[in-house]
Design a protein around this motif. Sequence first.
Motif, PDB file in Angstrom:
ATOM      1  N   SER A 369       0.839  -1.194   0.000  1.00  0.00           N
ATOM      2  CA  SER A 369       0.000   0.000   0.000  1.00  0.00           C
ATOM      3  C   SER A 369       0.875   1.245   0.000  1.00  0.00           C
ATOM      4  O   SER A 369       2.094   1.192   0.242  1.00  0.00           O
ATOM      5  CB  SER A 369      -0.925   0.001   1.225  1.00  0.00           C
ATOM      6  OG  SER A 369      -1.721  -1.169   1.237  1.00  0.00           O
ATOM      7  N   ILE A 370       0.251   2.376  -0.257  1.00  0.00           N
ATOM      8  CA  ILE A 370       0.961   3.660  -0.230  1.00  0.00           C
ATOM      9  C   ILE A 370       0.689   4.307   1.128  1.00  0.00           C
ATOM     10  O   ILE A 370      -0.462   4.596   1.483  1.00  0.00           O
ATOM     11  CB  ILE A 370       0.494   4.577  -1.374  1.00  0.00           C
ATOM     12  CG1 ILE A 370       0.798   3.923  -2.730  1.00  0.00           C
ATOM     13  CG2 ILE A 370       1.164   5.941  -1.269  1.00  0.00           C
ATOM     14  CD1 ILE A 370       0.244   4.704  -3.907  1.00  0.00           C
ATOM     15  N   ILE A 371       1.794   4.543   1.936  1.00  0.00           N
ATOM     16  CA  ILE A 371       1.677   5.118   3.274  1.00  0.00           C
ATOM     17  C   ILE A 371       2.400   6.461   3.259  1.00  0.00           C
ATOM     18  O   ILE A 371       3.578   6.547   2.871  1.00  0.00           O
ATOM     19  CB  ILE A 371       2.291   4.198   4.345  1.00  0.00           C
ATOM     20  CG1 ILE A 371       1.743   2.762   4.233  1.00  0.00           C
ATOM     21  CG2 ILE A 371       2.047   4.772   5.739  1.00  0.00           C
ATOM     22  CD1 ILE A 371       0.265   2.631   4.466  1.00  0.00           C
ATOM     23  N   THR A 372       1.708   7.516   3.704  1.00  0.00           N
ATOM     24  CA  THR A 372       2.320   8.845   3.812  1.00  0.00           C
ATOM     25  C   THR A 372       1.970   9.446   5.166  1.00  0.00           C
ATOM     26  O   THR A 372       1.023   9.006   5.836  1.00  0.00           O
ATOM     27  CB  THR A 372       1.800   9.782   2.710  1.00  0.00           C
ATOM     28  OG1 THR A 372       0.381   9.928   2.835  1.00  0.00           O
ATOM     29  CG2 THR A 372       2.137   9.235   1.322  1.00  0.00           C
ATOM     30  N   SER A 373       2.794  10.468   5.601  1.00  0.00           N
ATOM     31  CA  SER A 373       2.518  11.164   6.866  1.00  0.00           C
ATOM     32  C   SER A 373       2.904  12.620   6.732  1.00  0.00           C
ATOM     33  O   SER A 373       3.594  13.024   5.768  1.00  0.00           O
ATOM     34  CB  SER A 373       3.292  10.518   8.018  1.00  0.00           C
ATOM     35  OG  SER A 373       4.632  10.965   8.030  1.00  0.00           O
ATOM     36  N   ASN A 374       2.484  13.437   7.692  1.00  0.00           N
ATOM     37  CA  ASN A 374       2.747  14.879   7.678  1.00  0.00           C
ATOM     38  C   ASN A 374       3.912  15.257   8.581  1.00  0.00           C
ATOM     39  O   ASN A 374       4.022  16.413   8.982  1.00  0.00           O
ATOM     40  CB  ASN A 374       1.487  15.644   8.104  1.00  0.00           C
ATOM     41  CG  ASN A 374       1.118  15.356   9.572  1.00  0.00           C
ATOM     42  OD1 ASN A 374       1.490  14.318  10.091  1.00  0.00           O
ATOM     43  ND2 ASN A 374       0.376  16.267  10.186  1.00  0.00           N
ATOM     44  N   TRP A 375       4.760  14.295   8.996  1.00  0.00           N
ATOM     45  CA  TRP A 375       5.862  14.579   9.928  1.00  0.00           C
ATOM     46  C   TRP A 375       7.016  15.250   9.169  1.00  0.00           C
ATOM     47  O   TRP A 375       7.726  14.607   8.393  1.00  0.00           O
ATOM     48  CB  TRP A 375       6.339  13.272  10.558  1.00  0.00           C
ATOM     49  CG  TRP A 375       7.301  13.468  11.702  1.00  0.00           C
ATOM     50  CD1 TRP A 375       8.652  13.384  11.662  1.00  0.00           C
ATOM     51  CD2 TRP A 375       6.978  13.789  13.042  1.00  0.00           C
ATOM     52  NE1 TRP A 375       9.189  13.617  12.885  1.00  0.00           N
ATOM     53  CE2 TRP A 375       8.178  13.881  13.773  1.00  0.00           C
ATOM     54  CE3 TRP A 375       5.766  14.025  13.706  1.00  0.00           C
ATOM     55  CZ2 TRP A 375       8.218  14.173  15.114  1.00  0.00           C
ATOM     56  CZ3 TRP A 375       5.803  14.320  15.050  1.00  0.00           C
ATOM     57  CH2 TRP A 375       7.015  14.397  15.754  1.00  0.00           C
ATOM     58  N   THR A 376       7.157  16.569   9.377  1.00  0.00           N
ATOM     59  CA  THR A 376       8.188  17.342   8.685  1.00  0.00           C
ATOM     60  C   THR A 376       9.159  17.990   9.643  1.00  0.00           C
ATOM     61  O   THR A 376      10.045  18.740   9.224  1.00  0.00           O
ATOM     62  CB  THR A 376       7.513  18.428   7.822  1.00  0.00           C
ATOM     63  OG1 THR A 376       6.718  19.266   8.664  1.00  0.00           O
ATOM     64  CG2 THR A 376       6.671  17.800   6.737  1.00  0.00           C
ATOM     65  N   LEU A 377       9.007  17.739  10.949  1.00  0.00           N
ATOM     66  CA  LEU A 377       9.867  18.387  11.943  1.00  0.00           C
ATOM     67  C   LEU A 377      11.294  17.861  11.833  1.00  0.00           C
ATOM     68  O   LEU A 377      12.262  18.627  11.875  1.00  0.00           O
ATOM     69  CB  LEU A 377       9.319  18.139  13.352  1.00  0.00           C
ATOM     70  CG  LEU A 377       7.892  18.654  13.589  1.00  0.00           C
ATOM     71  CD1 LEU A 377       7.369  18.130  14.897  1.00  0.00           C
ATOM     72  CD2 LEU A 377       7.882  20.177  13.594  1.00  0.00           C
ATOM     73  N   ILE A 408      -1.520   9.994   9.321  1.00  0.00           N
ATOM     74  CA  ILE A 408      -0.997   8.902   8.504  1.00  0.00           C
ATOM     75  C   ILE A 408      -2.085   8.506   7.510  1.00  0.00           C
ATOM     76  O   ILE A 408      -3.246   8.271   7.906  1.00  0.00           O
ATOM     77  CB  ILE A 408      -0.595   7.696   9.382  1.00  0.00           C
ATOM     78  CG1 ILE A 408       0.421   8.123  10.439  1.00  0.00           C
ATOM     79  CG2 ILE A 408      -0.031   6.578   8.518  1.00  0.00           C
ATOM     80  CD1 ILE A 408       0.712   7.054  11.473  1.00  0.00           C
ATOM     81  N   ASN A 409      -1.741   8.451   6.181  1.00  0.00           N
ATOM     82  CA  ASN A 409      -2.682   8.072   5.128  1.00  0.00           C
ATOM     83  C   ASN A 409      -2.248   6.748   4.516  1.00  0.00           C
ATOM     84  O   ASN A 409      -1.053   6.520   4.271  1.00  0.00           O
ATOM     85  CB  ASN A 409      -2.721   9.156   4.035  1.00  0.00           C
ATOM     86  CG  ASN A 409      -3.132  10.506   4.591  1.00  0.00           C
ATOM     87  OD1 ASN A 409      -4.218  10.638   5.131  1.00  0.00           O
ATOM     88  ND2 ASN A 409      -2.253  11.492   4.483  1.00  0.00           N
ATOM     89  N   ALA A 410      -3.256   5.858   4.244  1.00  0.00           N
ATOM     90  CA  ALA A 410      -2.994   4.559   3.618  1.00  0.00           C
ATOM     91  C   ALA A 410      -3.971   4.382   2.462  1.00  0.00           C
ATOM     92  O   ALA A 410      -5.177   4.628   2.613  1.00  0.00           O
ATOM     93  CB  ALA A 410      -3.140   3.432   4.626  1.00  0.00           C
ATOM     94  N   SER A 411      -3.467   3.927   1.280  1.00  0.00           N
ATOM     95  CA  SER A 411      -4.344   3.740   0.114  1.00  0.00           C
ATOM     96  C   SER A 411      -3.794   2.615  -0.757  1.00  0.00           C
ATOM     97  O   SER A 411      -2.588   2.320  -0.743  1.00  0.00           O
ATOM     98  CB  SER A 411      -4.449   5.046  -0.691  1.00  0.00           C
ATOM     99  OG  SER A 411      -3.164   5.422  -1.186  1.00  0.00           O
ATOM    100  N   ARG A 412      -4.759   1.993  -1.552  1.00  0.00           N
ATOM    101  CA  ARG A 412      -4.396   0.994  -2.558  1.00  0.00           C
ATOM    102  C   ARG A 412      -5.572   0.856  -3.526  1.00  0.00           C
ATOM    103  O   ARG A 412      -6.734   0.992  -3.134  1.00  0.00           O
ATOM    104  CB  ARG A 412      -4.084  -0.352  -1.911  1.00  0.00           C
ATOM    105  CG  ARG A 412      -3.579  -1.367  -2.929  1.00  0.00           C
ATOM    106  CD  ARG A 412      -3.305  -2.702  -2.334  1.00  0.00           C
ATOM    107  NE  ARG A 412      -3.006  -3.664  -3.396  1.00  0.00           N
ATOM    108  CZ  ARG A 412      -2.831  -4.955  -3.220  1.00  0.00           C
ATOM    109  NH1 ARG A 412      -2.908  -5.463  -2.001  1.00  0.00           N
ATOM    110  NH2 ARG A 412      -2.570  -5.739  -4.249  1.00  0.00           N
TER     111      ARG A 412
END
Length: 992
Positions: A369-377, A408-412
Amino acid sequence: PIFYQVVLNTSWTSIREYMLEINLSKQYFNNKTLRITVEINAIETELVSPEYPRVVTEWGTNVTITANFRTVGLVGINGSGVTDNWTISTITELGGGLYQIELNTSESLGEYILEINAAKQYFVNKTLLITIEINAIETELVSNDYPRIISEWNFNATITVNYRTASGSLGIPNALVSINWSLSVYSIRDLGNGLYQIELNTSISPREYVLEINVSRQYFVNKTMLITVQINSVDTELVSDDYPRIISEWNFNATITVNYRTASGSLGIPSALVSINWSLSAYTILDLGNGLYQIELNTSLSPREFVLEINVSRQFYTNKTMLITVQINSVETELISQNYPRVVGEWGKNITIEINFRTAEGHYGINTSIITSNWTLTYYTISEIGNGLYQLELNTSWCAIQEYTLEINASRLYHSNQTIKITVQINSVETVLVYESVASIPYGQNATINLKYTDLAGNPIPSASNGSDLITVNFTHWVSYNDSLEYPFSIVVESLGLNQSDLLNITASKPNYKSQSVLVFLTYRPKFTSLTNLNETIISLPVDESTYILVFFNDTDFNQGIAGANLTFYGYNNLSSTDLGLGYYRIDINATNVVDAYSILVTIQKFAYLDNNIQFVIQIKEWVDFTTATFSSMVQTAPIDSSATFSVLLEDDFTETYFENINVFYSWDFGTGNLTDNANGNYSLVLNTAGKPPGTYSIIINATTQDGHLLVTQTVTLVITGGAEVSWWVQYSWIFGILAAILAMAAGYRIRNKWRERDWEKKVKHLYILTKSGVPLFDKRLGGITTADPSLVTSALIGISSIVQEIVDSKRVLKTIDHMDNKILFQHGLNVIVAVLSRVDLPVIRRKLVQLTNRFEYYYKDELATWKGDVDAFFGANKIINEFFPIEEYIKDKEISSEWIIENLFTLHGLSSIVTLLTVQLGLKEPKKIAEGTGINEKMVKIILRTLQDLLVLDSEYNLTEKGKLVIALYNKKKGRYLNILKLAKEKEDLQ
């Protein structure tokens, strides 16, 4: 005319004719005679029956006929002889001329003539003929299944008929039942009580059949019944839990289960033909058995609705069809995490978050799956673990101490997208501040506290300097730091004097690390001490004399003597003390004029030092016990007109010198006088025999001190002989005197021994039981009197015994060691040696020694045979020793030790006594509450409390005494040994 009536009684006559002669006469009248013939006949009778002339009955049913035998005047005739010609019958007289005849009709069917005869003396006999007609029993054949039974193909048809009597409806068993069924197999069962079950196999073509049933039995009327048997095809039904709609997700097979079964009875129909109209993708049909069929459809199709038609059929069963809507949807997903909704991490340490992207149904993990997050620190990494698990690792080194929201985002493809939000809380590093326990500190000494300041994993938090940058204390202190030690921080706190305790507040802190504080309770204690008696424990001295002992009071913390302490004495008044300096003290002892023994307790106290005490015994004796008198001769012979000299050496055993300046005088038949003091304890007496008649004379010599204390009294003998020939008995009268003296001495010795054996138990000081090699198995001392280590004593005894045997070159064992007023008596057994330290050697003690040795070896024969060094096995010997040496009764007024108290508590009451004592220490004093808290019987608790008071462990208010506190301290120190001893004693008791 005059009439005379003659009445004749005929009851006592036979049936015949008689001639009656009647004679009449009267004075003045002619006599007359009249003869009359009297004929006596039988009474006319009749025999009648209501059943006359015919009785009709069924076979096997008893017939009852009532006959009435009576006179023509209808008077019943009882006691008649009634008979019949029937094979099996019973006749019963009912009274009033009625007779009941019961006939058994188990004969062949037909007509029979019953002949009944009735007769009685003086009555006319009668006969009655009745026709008996016996017919077959009338029957009927009935069935609940009449006139038609309907059955499905292959289901057996069961028909139950009842063959029974028409009258009374009694079932007729054991009948012959036949049917005209030849199409298939059948069975007929006699169910009893006239019921018959006919089971027909219906595996034949479905249609109607006529079943003829014939039932017969001898003596019963035969019956026939016609029943129509209708065989139909099996009615069925097709059902499914998935009807009318099944919903499935894309790429997940849809499974439909249908049940093809009979409509009646719901029996599954196996081996049926199942077909469906599915041509869009692959499918499988599986016969699960018992009418269940599983249809699995591949759903890799465009998501929408489909109508599935299912057809099921089988020969002789009705066909069925079912329509089910199949709805195929996209895969529903969910995104979860065990870290939701919040994860807490420490600054500087990576935070790991694990998420699970999976199907909502079945929870199958979704990979790739495609996993993304907003952690930019700061930087982060995402790793796929497999089975739908993904791991995010966040670096926190550049974050502030605060909360952040991580998305956290997950998609497929073909799966629903999911988002999860987790709060990330970054905290200061958790820390631990631990200090090494600090023992009580002697008064005036500085306290050192060792600490370590670490994170929760035990990693030390370093100091940039000597530790003072991290540590603060609320007292004057010095801090040092050494990171190579387990406790890197060392704090020295200045003592504030003689406080009983100080409370330190120690704080450790560092940026980005959590501050920690600990409270350290410093307790200051008196310095530990020891008090040592430098002399003997048992001190003997004469009346009105004085002596002293030396004691040493030592500071064991720093090993130096303690001067300036106060001594207090208990048990005797005439004591005083002198401080000699450097911890040495002299205790002066002044004897009274009363002979007695005293157990002395000496306590010593000084501020800032722990109190201590010693015990010793003072034995005040008469001077005679310290005097040794050595006479040059006990018997002398001198002629008349000469002189005889007696001399004696008097030694002072107390001062180990000679007696001087004392009164030594004598008395005999011719007067008294003083002995001459020849110096150095030598005294002499010269007796002049001039003018004295020959004979044997006793001279009594006494010695006393200046203040009148008797030192010695002794009798010597002087035999005065004459110059001329004297009779033999005069010449040898001194011999008779000596013999008389010997006899008197022997009698005196026996009396003296009896007198000495009084209170012999008081004279026993110590008892030892040891092995042949000198290992002490058990020792028993008198109360709290302290003696040397038992192992040293027993080793010395074996050593002395061996040395003596070698010196005298003898294999005989040593029996006695005599040292002035102390005797050591030995008794040798097979495995042990028993030794007693006593003031005297008495036969009674010797006897007790033999008895004790034999009893001990017998009681502990198993332990001695397998002994491997565990002396605890002999702890219970107290009970045996008290049988022969009951010294407990004679030490009540002596100071007793803590060890002696514990031993006796275990002997008397076992572990319950210690439990009770510990409960009192906790504050419970009422027996009822102690019993409730410990489970010990309340009556036993009261007994134990009385025992503890008798032993001075508790006072009258059930408060712990100082002795009680010492007992508890000793028990806590040696608890393991005492519990092991108790266990061994219990095992020994159970074994016996």
